[in-house]
Design a protein around this motif. Structure first.
Motif, short mmCIF file in Angstrom:
data_model
loop_
_atom_site.label_atom_id
_atom_site.label_comp_id
_atom_site.label_asym_id
_atom_site.label_seq_id
_atom_site.Cartn_x
_atom_site.Cartn_y
_atom_site.Cartn_z
N VAL A 213 64.27 0.57 32.93
CA VAL A 213 65.30 0.12 31.99
C VAL A 213 66.56 -0.27 32.77
N ALA A 214 66.87 0.52 33.81
CA ALA A 214 68.03 0.20 34.65
C ALA A 214 67.87 -1.18 35.27
N ILE A 215 66.68 -1.47 35.75
CA ILE A 215 66.43 -2.77 36.38
C ILE A 215 66.67 -3.91 35.40
N ARG A 242 68.87 -3.75 42.15
CA ARG A 242 67.42 -3.75 41.93
C ARG A 242 66.68 -3.31 43.19
N ALA A 243 67.20 -3.71 44.34
CA ALA A 243 66.57 -3.28 45.60
C ALA A 243 66.58 -1.76 45.70
N ARG A 244 67.74 -1.16 45.37
CA ARG A 244 67.84 0.30 45.44
C ARG A 244 66.87 0.97 44.47
N CYS A 245 66.76 0.39 43.27
CA CYS A 245 65.86 0.97 42.27
C CYS A 245 64.41 0.91 42.73
N GLU A 253 57.82 -3.09 48.93
CA GLU A 253 57.66 -4.54 49.04
C GLU A 253 58.72 -5.26 48.20
N LYS A 254 58.88 -4.85 46.95
CA LYS A 254 59.90 -5.48 46.10
C LYS A 254 61.30 -5.14 46.58
N ALA A 255 61.49 -3.91 47.05
CA ALA A 255 62.80 -3.53 47.58
C ALA A 255 63.19 -4.43 48.74
N LEU A 256 62.24 -4.66 49.64
CA LEU A 256 62.51 -5.54 50.79
C LEU A 256 62.88 -6.95 50.33
#
Length: 290
Positions: A213-215, A242-245, A253-256
């Motif tokens: 939900v935060a994202i 979003r990266a942190r989440c 992978e998504k964080a990167l």
């Protein structure tokens, strides 16, 4: 006049650094050193930034040390020292920078930002942000202190403490708006904080463990007017949050991907650079353990 020409010149070489045309940016800086001998600090500082963006930290330190000593220069040297593994020098240079701050609260915020956003020592940032809030004399800044503490708590895995800080931020904001006699919409628009409000809602959800939900709130930050004092091409914090989440969720992978987007928007961003290296190392270790 010469001052106006220098300003244009500065904007141009910063533009080339931001789009990662480092050779062009460096050449312009060296040209500037010859053309504007009274502004050498500007060019040596920028050259340090260019070297750091390329992970040439020894060259960066040498460039910074040619500048007149002030808080920004000492902090730049501190950070470059840390990138080379000199933790002791990080503390030493930062403590030396304190004497240049008229506002003691601002010093602790700055120190916390380096701990939290640039070198990712999240838990160490909490007492620094807390100290800044205790010393703050400007009520206009209190709202952001609470959010800063909450963010550091979330990234340290302290959800209960994070919720308490978010609740403080919300209560303070309600009281503050009543004092100012304006609506929340007017305040946010006039202060360029429309994306910031969405960010607060996002961290409120994150503090309750609702990361997805935060994202969704952080995604909306790209669809609102930017903060007035932001020079980025878009709301880079939308990508950063979003990266942190995704990192909290373990989706490296998504964080990167999102940390890389931050760098693409800003040209250089220390937390993202450290995060990318850290996540790549963690990913490699996970592969080796399989």
């Amino acid at each position: 006049d010469s001052r106006g020409t220098l300003t244009v010149f500065t904007v141009v070489f910063m533009f080339f650094r931001r789009i990662r045309k480092y050779d062009v940016a460096m050449a312009l800086c060296k040209e500037g050193l010859e053309k504007y001998p009274d502004s050498v600090d500007t060019f040596y500082n920028e050259m340090g930034e260019i070297y750091e963006a390329q992970d040439k930290t020894k060259e960066a330190i040498a460039s910074y040390e040619k500048c007149t000593e002030n808080d920004e220069i000492l902090e730049n040297i501190a950070h470059a020292s840390l990138a080379n593994g000199y933790s002791r020098e990080l503390e030493e240079y930062y403590e030396r920078s304190k004497k240049y701050y008229d506002d003691e609260a601002a010093f602790y915020v700055s120190w916390a930002v380096w701990k939290l956003f640039r070198v990712r020592r999240y838990e160490e940032a909490i007492p620094l942000y807390t100290k800044a809030a205790e010393l703050e004399t400007d009520r206009d800044e209190m709202y952001e202190h609470y959010v800063d503490i909450a963010t550091a708590c979330i990234l340290s895995g302290k959800e209960k403490e994070a919720r308490e800080q978010v609740e403080k931020a919300i209560r303070f904001q309600e009281e503050y708006l009543e004092e100012k006699g304006c609506s929340e919409e007017e305040f946010l628009y006039n202060n360029g904080k429309v994306p910031y409000k969405l960010g607060l809602k996002g961290w409120e959800e994150a503090a309750s463990g609702n990361i997805e939900v935060a994202i969704s709130y952080f995604e909306q930050m790209l669809k609102t007017p930017k903060c007035f004092n932001c020079n980025a091409a878009c709301c880079f914090e939308s990508y950063l949050y979003r990266a942190r989440c995704y990192e909290i969720m373990g989706d490296y992978e998504k964080a990167l991907d999102f940390f890389q987007k931050v760098i693409e928007v800003l040209g250089n961003h220390w937390e993202s650079r450290f995060a990318i290296k850290d996540l790549q190392n963690r990913t490699e270790r996970n592969e080796e353990e399989k």
